[in-house]
Design a protein around this motif. Structure first.
Motif, PDB file in Angstrom:
ATOM      1  N   ARG A  73     -28.958  14.294 115.916  1.00 16.16           N
ATOM      2  CA  ARG A  73     -28.529  13.521 114.731  1.00 16.16           C
ATOM      3  C   ARG A  73     -29.725  12.818 114.106  1.00 16.16           C
ATOM      4  O   ARG A  73     -29.862  12.769 112.887  1.00 16.16           O
ATOM      5  N   MET A  74     -30.607  12.300 114.956  1.00 15.93           N
ATOM      6  CA  MET A  74     -31.789  11.609 114.419  1.00 15.93           C
ATOM      7  C   MET A  74     -32.740  12.590 113.747  1.00 15.93           C
ATOM      8  O   MET A  74     -33.298  12.299 112.685  1.00 15.93           O
ATOM      9  N   LEU A  75     -32.941  13.753 114.378  1.00 18.93           N
ATOM     10  CA  LEU A  75     -33.810  14.768 113.758  1.00 18.93           C
ATOM     11  C   LEU A  75     -33.276  15.162 112.392  1.00 18.93           C
ATOM     12  O   LEU A  75     -34.015  15.290 111.421  1.00 18.93           O
ATOM     13  N   LYS A  76     -31.951  15.325 112.332  1.00 20.88           N
ATOM     14  CA  LYS A  76     -31.358  15.728 111.062  1.00 20.88           C
ATOM     15  C   LYS A  76     -31.457  14.615 110.021  1.00 20.88           C
ATOM     16  O   LYS A  76     -31.730  14.858 108.842  1.00 20.88           O
TER      17      LYS A  76
ATOM     18  N   LEU B 128     -37.843  21.194 108.764  1.00 23.65           N
ATOM     19  CA  LEU B 128     -37.688  21.170 110.228  1.00 23.65           C
ATOM     20  C   LEU B 128     -37.383  22.584 110.720  1.00 23.65           C
ATOM     21  O   LEU B 128     -36.418  23.207 110.269  1.00 23.65           O
ATOM     22  N   ILE B 129     -38.216  23.066 111.629  1.00 24.22           N
ATOM     23  CA  ILE B 129     -38.001  24.393 112.225  1.00 24.22           C
ATOM     24  C   ILE B 129     -37.861  24.188 113.725  1.00 24.22           C
ATOM     25  O   ILE B 129     -38.767  23.648 114.368  1.00 24.22           O
TER      26      ILE B 129
ATOM     27  N   HIS C 192     -31.671  27.741 122.346  1.00 21.14           N
ATOM     28  CA  HIS C 192     -30.805  28.778 122.911  1.00 21.14           C
ATOM     29  C   HIS C 192     -29.344  28.451 122.635  1.00 21.14           C
ATOM     30  O   HIS C 192     -28.462  29.259 122.852  1.00 21.14           O
ATOM     31  N   ASN C 193     -29.105  27.235 122.180  1.00 22.08           N
ATOM     32  CA  ASN C 193     -27.761  26.679 122.200  1.00 22.08           C
ATOM     33  C   ASN C 193     -27.114  26.715 120.807  1.00 22.08           C
ATOM     34  O   ASN C 193     -27.577  26.046 119.886  1.00 22.08           O
ATOM     35  N   PRO C 194     -26.022  27.458 120.635  1.00 22.08           N
ATOM     36  CA  PRO C 194     -25.369  27.545 119.325  1.00 22.08           C
ATOM     37  C   PRO C 194     -24.911  26.181 118.800  1.00 22.08           C
ATOM     38  O   PRO C 194     -24.886  25.956 117.589  1.00 22.08           O
ATOM     39  N   GLU C 195     -24.572  25.257 119.717  1.00 24.72           N
ATOM     40  CA  GLU C 195     -24.135  23.920 119.265  1.00 24.72           C
ATOM     41  C   GLU C 195     -25.300  23.152 118.642  1.00 24.72           C
ATOM     42  O   GLU C 195     -25.103  22.327 117.754  1.00 24.72           O
ATOM     43  N   VAL C 196     -26.495  23.419 119.137  1.00 26.54           N
ATOM     44  CA  VAL C 196     -27.689  22.788 118.555  1.00 26.54           C
ATOM     45  C   VAL C 196     -27.986  23.432 117.198  1.00 26.54           C
ATOM     46  O   VAL C 196     -28.217  22.746 116.195  1.00 26.54           O
ATOM     47  N   ALA C 197     -27.915  24.756 117.159  1.00 24.61           N
ATOM     48  CA  ALA C 197     -28.203  25.483 115.915  1.00 24.61           C
ATOM     49  C   ALA C 197     -27.229  25.102 114.803  1.00 24.61           C
ATOM     50  O   ALA C 197     -27.562  25.182 113.618  1.00 24.61           O
ATOM     51  N   ALA C 198     -26.039  24.643 115.195  1.00 23.65           N
ATOM     52  CA  ALA C 198     -25.019  24.296 114.202  1.00 23.65           C
ATOM     53  C   ALA C 198     -25.413  23.095 113.343  1.00 23.65           C
ATOM     54  O   ALA C 198     -24.813  22.843 112.310  1.00 23.65           O
ATOM     55  N   PHE C 199     -26.447  22.353 113.766  1.00 22.04           N
ATOM     56  CA  PHE C 199     -26.934  21.237 112.954  1.00 22.04           C
ATOM     57  C   PHE C 199     -27.809  21.716 111.789  1.00 22.04           C
ATOM     58  O   PHE C 199     -28.081  20.965 110.857  1.00 22.04           O
ATOM     59  N   ALA C 200     -28.289  22.958 111.886  1.00 24.70           N
ATOM     60  CA  ALA C 200     -29.269  23.446 110.909  1.00 24.70           C
ATOM     61  C   ALA C 200     -28.594  23.895 109.613  1.00 24.70           C
ATOM     62  O   ALA C 200     -27.374  23.996 109.523  1.00 24.70           O
ATOM     63  N   ASP C 201     -29.432  24.170 108.578  1.00 29.58           N
ATOM     64  CA  ASP C 201     -28.928  24.748 107.327  1.00 29.58           C
ATOM     65  C   ASP C 201     -28.866  26.269 107.431  1.00 29.58           C
ATOM     66  O   ASP C 201     -28.108  26.923 106.723  1.00 29.58           O
TER      67      ASP C 201
ATOM     68  N   ALA D 286     -20.764  25.207 107.567  1.00 31.61           N
ATOM     69  CA  ALA D 286     -20.396  23.794 107.719  1.00 31.61           C
ATOM     70  C   ALA D 286     -21.366  23.158 108.705  1.00 31.61           C
ATOM     71  O   ALA D 286     -21.016  22.852 109.838  1.00 31.61           O
ATOM     72  N   SER D 287     -22.594  22.951 108.231  1.00 26.07           N
ATOM     73  CA  SER D 287     -23.634  22.382 109.074  1.00 26.07           C
ATOM     74  C   SER D 287     -23.221  20.994 109.555  1.00 26.07           C
ATOM     75  O   SER D 287     -22.654  20.215 108.805  1.00 26.07           O
ATOM     76  N   ARG D 288     -23.505  20.684 110.842  1.00 29.07           N
ATOM     77  CA  ARG D 288     -23.081  19.374 111.380  1.00 29.07           C
ATOM     78  C   ARG D 288     -23.900  18.263 110.752  1.00 29.07           C
ATOM     79  O   ARG D 288     -25.100  18.377 110.577  1.00 29.07           O
ATOM     80  N   LEU D 289     -23.223  17.203 110.416  1.00 29.66           N
ATOM     81  CA  LEU D 289     -23.868  16.128 109.666  1.00 29.66           C
ATOM     82  C   LEU D 289     -24.591  15.147 110.574  1.00 29.66           C
ATOM     83  O   LEU D 289     -24.293  15.038 111.747  1.00 29.66           O
ATOM     84  N   ALA D 290     -25.549  14.445 109.971  1.00 24.30           N
ATOM     85  CA  ALA D 290     -26.254  13.403 110.727  1.00 24.30           C
ATOM     86  C   ALA D 290     -25.320  12.212 110.892  1.00 24.30           C
ATOM     87  O   ALA D 290     -24.378  12.060 110.152  1.00 24.30           O
TER      88      ALA D 290
END
Ligand code: ADP
Length: 232
Positions: free
Chosen positions: A183-186, A196-197, A201-210, A228-232
């Motif tokens: 959340r902080m990175l986002k 941010l690149i 390995h984790n789809p739940e982490v990737a879900a934060f990206a655009d 539906a990218s996860r919001l900060a």
């Protein structure tokens, strides 16, 4: 607008004794400024190599690599080092903080190395965004894993790089700390506008990206927008 990162037919071949290891086999890639991009793919497919080439840590073998308009294939080691200091922030899975220095000095040192001197306002904003105000006097061993990674992120972003490159930044964290760090990175990506690149390995982490880039065998197989990218 020109993309902040662009590669064409990018190859990276490692030489391991007499053996050639082609880690990147013709990567074509464009990333717009301010985007949050996740890179996924099986172990050994070239994710870290791509990140290290884009960050100027290792030279490409052939092809085109433009970072903020600078062609990395034409640069000497010294020029790449300078570009890295001025434009790139790195975040690693193992934090890589200096153990004898306090959080404050770990972060402040990055600003000094970058060359423009210490900017107290920038330092304060960064530390506040990462919730580190109360932890600055502590050394890494006195901080939790999540706090250590937040210090490492502060160190990466404090000198206002164009691009932040993160290699499995939540790989050593439990679920709750991963969530906080992401959340902080986002939020930093959104508020400071840094591209941010991030490798995961984790789809739940990737879900934060655009956008998610899927790699396999040294190439990008496909690129997928996160609807539906996860919001900060
Ligand atoms: P990933 O990050 O997707 O796991 P890497 O970029 O680390 O993949 O590795 C891609 C390939 O390059 C692998 O076959 C790996 O063994 C090889 N490789 C990575 N670094 C080196 C190196 N310094 N020397 C030789 N081969 C390497």
């Amino acid at each position: 607008m020109e993309p902040v990162v662009k590669t064409e037919s990018l190859w990276k071949i490692y030489h391991s004794g007499k053996v050639e290891v082609p880690a990147l086999r013709g990567v074509n890639l464009e990333i717009e400024e301010g985007q949050f991009v996740a890179i996924m793919g099986p172990s050994g497919c070239g994710k870290s190599t791509l990140l290290y080439v884009l960050g100027g840590l290792t030279p490409p073998t052939s092809g085109l690599v433009l970072v903020d308009g600078n062609d990395l294939t034409q640069m000497s080691d010294a020029e790449r080092t300078l570009l890295r200091r001025r434009k790139i922030g790195f975040v690693f899975q193992r934090f890589n903080l200096l153990p004898t220095l306090s959080a404050y000095h770990n972060i402040a040192l990055a600003q000094h190395i970058q060359g423009d001197g210490f900017d107290p306002h920038r330092f304060e904003v960064t530390v506040a965004l990462l919730g580190l105000k109360e932890r600055l006097s502590h050394k890494p061993a006195e901080l939790s894993g999540g706090e250590q990674q937040r210090v490492a992120i502060a160190r990466a972003v404090v000198s206002d790089p164009k691009i932040v490159l993160a290699d499995e930044p939540t790989g050593n964290l439990d679920t709750q700390n991963s969530e906080t760090v992401l959340r902080m990175l986002k939020q930093l990506n959104r508020e400071l506008g840094q591209t941010l690149i991030l490798i995961t390995h984790n789809p739940e982490v990737a879900a934060f990206a655009d956008r998610i880039l899927h790699m396999r065998d040294g190439q990008i197989q496909h690129s997928e927008p996160v609807v539906a990218s996860r919001l900060a």
